[in-house]
Design an enzyme around this catalytic site. Structure first.
Site, PDB file in Angstrom:
ATOM      1  N   HIS A 133     -30.971   6.479 -22.686  1.00 17.65           N
ATOM      2  CA  HIS A 133     -29.748   6.850 -21.987  1.00 17.65           C
ATOM      3  C   HIS A 133     -29.031   8.012 -22.670  1.00 17.65           C
ATOM      4  CE1 HIS A 133     -30.516   2.608 -20.742  1.00 17.65           C
ATOM      5  NE2 HIS A 133     -30.493   3.252 -19.598  1.00 17.65           N
TER       6      HIS A 133
ATOM      7  N   THR B 243     -30.825  -4.909 -24.404  1.00 17.83           N
ATOM      8  CA  THR B 243     -31.390  -4.290 -25.595  1.00 17.83           C
ATOM      9  C   THR B 243     -30.507  -4.430 -26.832  1.00 17.83           C
ATOM     10  OG1 THR B 243     -30.513  -2.240 -24.650  1.00 17.83           O
ATOM     11  CG2 THR B 243     -32.889  -2.602 -24.478  1.00 17.83           C
TER      12      THR B 243
ATOM     13  N   ASP C 131     -39.864  -3.245 -30.438  1.00 19.44           N
ATOM     14  CA  ASP C 131     -39.769  -1.846 -30.025  1.00 19.44           C
ATOM     15  C   ASP C 131     -40.642  -0.983 -30.929  1.00 19.44           C
ATOM     16  OD1 ASP C 131     -39.006   0.696 -29.283  1.00 19.44           O
ATOM     17  OD2 ASP C 131     -36.860   0.281 -29.291  1.00 19.44           O
TER      18      ASP C 131
ATOM     19  N   ASN D 258     -34.513  -3.167 -18.525  1.00 16.25           N
ATOM     20  CA  ASN D 258     -33.478  -3.023 -19.536  1.00 16.25           C
ATOM     21  C   ASN D 258     -32.109  -3.226 -18.896  1.00 16.25           C
ATOM     22  OD1 ASN D 258     -31.727  -2.263 -21.549  1.00 16.25           O
ATOM     23  ND2 ASN D 258     -32.459  -0.159 -21.713  1.00 16.25           N
TER      24      ASN D 258
ATOM     25  N   SER E 151     -25.568   0.277 -22.072  1.00 15.56           N
ATOM     26  CA  SER E 151     -25.171   1.665 -21.800  1.00 15.56           C
ATOM     27  C   SER E 151     -24.646   1.836 -20.385  1.00 15.56           C
ATOM     28  CB  SER E 151     -26.367   2.608 -22.018  1.00 15.56           C
ATOM     29  OG  SER E 151     -26.707   2.690 -23.377  1.00 15.56           O
TER      30      SER E 151
ATOM     31  N   ARG F  49     -43.399   1.911 -21.470  1.00 14.49           N
ATOM     32  CA  ARG F  49     -42.128   2.388 -20.918  1.00 14.49           C
ATOM     33  C   ARG F  49     -42.260   3.856 -20.543  1.00 14.49           C
ATOM     34  NH1 ARG F  49     -36.561   2.885 -24.456  1.00 14.49           N
ATOM     35  NH2 ARG F  49     -36.206   5.058 -23.929  1.00 14.49           N
TER      36      ARG F  49
ATOM     37  N   GLY G  66     -35.172  -1.202 -31.122  1.00 14.38           N
ATOM     38  CA  GLY G  66     -35.133  -0.067 -32.023  1.00 14.38           C
ATOM     39  C   GLY G  66     -33.750   0.557 -32.090  1.00 14.38           C
ATOM     40  N   TRP G  67     -33.016   0.488 -30.978  1.00 17.35           N
ATOM     41  CA  TRP G  67     -31.633   0.974 -30.972  1.00 17.35           C
ATOM     42  C   TRP G  67     -30.819   0.237 -32.031  1.00 17.35           C
ATOM     43  CZ3 TRP G  67     -26.590   0.016 -30.921  1.00 17.35           C
ATOM     44  CH2 TRP G  67     -25.703   0.968 -30.409  1.00 17.35           C
TER      45      TRP G  67
ATOM     46  N   SER H 289     -29.091  -2.796 -19.641  1.00 21.25           N
ATOM     47  CA  SER H 289     -28.557  -2.039 -20.765  1.00 21.25           C
ATOM     48  C   SER H 289     -27.038  -2.103 -20.893  1.00 21.25           C
ATOM     49  CB  SER H 289     -28.974  -0.576 -20.626  1.00 21.25           C
ATOM     50  OG  SER H 289     -28.392   0.202 -21.641  1.00 21.25           O
TER      51      SER H 289
ATOM     52  N   HIS I 265     -43.655  -2.678 -27.272  1.00 23.54           N
ATOM     53  CA  HIS I 265     -43.566  -1.676 -26.206  1.00 23.54           C
ATOM     54  C   HIS I 265     -43.530  -0.289 -26.824  1.00 23.54           C
ATOM     55  CE1 HIS I 265     -39.322  -0.360 -26.484  1.00 23.54           C
ATOM     56  NE2 HIS I 265     -38.995  -1.621 -26.679  1.00 23.54           N
TER      57      HIS I 265
ATOM     58  N   CYS J  27     -32.802   7.896 -27.304  1.00 20.98           N
ATOM     59  CA  CYS J  27     -32.496   6.693 -26.534  1.00 20.98           C
ATOM     60  C   CYS J  27     -32.691   6.997 -25.050  1.00 20.98           C
ATOM     61  CB  CYS J  27     -31.055   6.273 -26.794  1.00 20.98           C
ATOM     62  SG  CYS J  27     -30.430   4.984 -25.698  1.00 20.98           S
TER      63      CYS J  27
END
Length: 420
Positions: free
Chosen positions: A184, A338, A144, A304, A308, A219, A83-84, A306, A171, A182
């Site tokens: 993060h 992701t 997502d 994840n 980030s 999640r 989705g990000w 990630s 998810h 998000c």
């Protein structure tokens, strides 16, 4: 006993899955005709088999159908649909957004469909070339579902749209949909654990109604969230501070313990649990998995990996190299980057543009030489006309005209002449 009830009770696939509704309820919600959702059924079955037979499955977020095809050709065994990334560069509004559920809610299902169509084209291209059957292109797509884009009914409908598009798994996260962030970012607002369970049940019910063994991953963002929308849930009360935010939300301590408690509450309803972490921390991952598995020994976890995280700031090169295998030992069976596709596109586009500006066609020829050198590894996109199906549609035209058409495209193309 109905066929549905017999399936739930006897098929090992459903071991440990709780359904707080009856088989006759599902029968009453089904349409009068059976519709086959082949992409979703095949993907869910393949993903489930992978989860049972492999230590773990690697995946990256794909932005386009072509990128997903190259991930498949490169050897990945599943596609993560982030989705990000949809927010950032692949949504139906045509805008670039942060990961806060601003984009139209049909964007992820439409990208799922686009990726499955790309897999089908790759399959047909191989068959046209006489190589059909060498590759099972149809990788499972793990999609997502954000926070469901609303309440339980929204989640029910979203799940059906995901299945219609061909998702193998979905998810959902336990944030308030109207404040979704998000994992993060700051400012996340949780919903009560029981309210989130209702969303998980809605997703399972949707899958049962259309008769697809969809895999569901829950999640929790309880590790870093500091707000919760209501104080009505006994599961959440031990973590409330008694304070309110200026917006009227309740403040919560969050942290690892809260994430573990929530994960145990969700585990009866799902196949996978994802604890969104703030750093790639071995000890945190180990404790989380071990505590949850004390009550649910068969549950599996998603992780994840990630972008980030500044990975080099947290782990040595040796720790990074063994990170996924170590997590797999603790039950982290699905590990995914992701927004990997977004970073691949951005970085490589930037580097190529700089080289092209500085060296002109030498830059592209260098890229082309790299593509040619990758042919021995299985790369085929150097033949761009073939890759998009020109030969397949030539075969269609040949069939229609009895082989007399003079307008077939690939035979006299520059690609056929120069890329043999």
């Amino acid at each position: 006993m109905s066929d549905i009830e017999h399936e739930w009770k006897t098929n090992p696939r459903w071991r440990g899955i709780t359904r707080p509704y009856k088989a006759e309820t599902v029968e009453g919600l089904k349409p009068s005709i059976d519709i086959e959702y082949s992409f979703s059924k095949k993907g869910a079955g393949r993903f489930w088999k992978q989860l049972q037979e492999q230590p773990f499955i690697r995946a990256m977020g794909a932005l386009t159908g072509g990128q997903a095809v190259e991930m498949a050709r490169g050897g990945l065994e599943a596609i993560y649909l982030s989705g990000w990334q949809v927010a950032g560069d692949a949504n139906e509004s045509g805008h670039t957004y942060p990961d806060q559920s601003f984009y139209p809610c049909d964007s992820v299902p439409k990208l799922v469909k686009r990726i499955n169509n790309a897999f089908m084209r790759a399959d047909l291209v191989e068959k046209t070339d006489g190589n059909g059957g060498d590759t099972d292109w149809y990788l499972p797509i793990i999609a997502d579902g954000e926070a469901g884009f609303g309440g339980s009914l929204h989640t029910f409908e979203l799940t059906k749209h995901m299945i219609e598009a061909g998702a193998a798994a979905i998810h959902l996260e336990d944030q308030l949909a109207t404040e979704k962030k998000c994992g993060h970012l700051g400012g996340k607002v949780l919903i009560p654990a029981t309210q989130f369970i209702h969303k998980l049940v809605a997703a399972r019910l949707a899958a049962d109604v259309v008769n697809v063994p969809l895999i569901i991953m829950a999640r929790t963002d309880a590790g870093s969230a500091r707000l919760i929308s209501q104080d009505c849930d006994e599961i959440d009360r031990p973590f409330l501070t008694g304070e309110r935010s200026p917006e009227g939300y309740f403040k919560t301590r969050g942290g690892l313990e809260a994430a573990i408690v929530r994960a145990k509450a969700y585990a009866p309803y799902v196949e996978l649990i994802w604890f969104e972490t703030s750093t790639p921390d071995f000890e945190e991952a180990r404790v989380f998995a071990e505590e949850v598995r004390k009550d649910f020994p068969h549950i599996k976890f998603g992780y994840n990996c990630s972008p980030s995280f500044n990975w080099a700031a947290h782990l040595s090169d040796d720790e990074v190299a063994k990170f996924q295998e170590t997590l797999a030992e603790w039950g982290y069976a699905f590990q995914f980057i992701t927004s990997g596709g977004w970073h691949i596109v951005r970085y490589n586009s930037f580097k190529m543009a700089r080289k092209y500006r500085e060296t002109g066609m030498s830059a592209f020829v260098g890229l082309q030489k790299s593509e040619f050198s990758a042919v021995s590894e299985g790369y085929t996109a150097v033949k761009q006309q073939r890759e998009n199906g020109t030969g397949y549609f030539d075969a269609v035209l040949e069939c229609v005209t009895g082989g007399t058409a003079s307008t077939m495209a690939l035979g006299e193309s520059t690609e056929a002449e120069q890329f043999s």
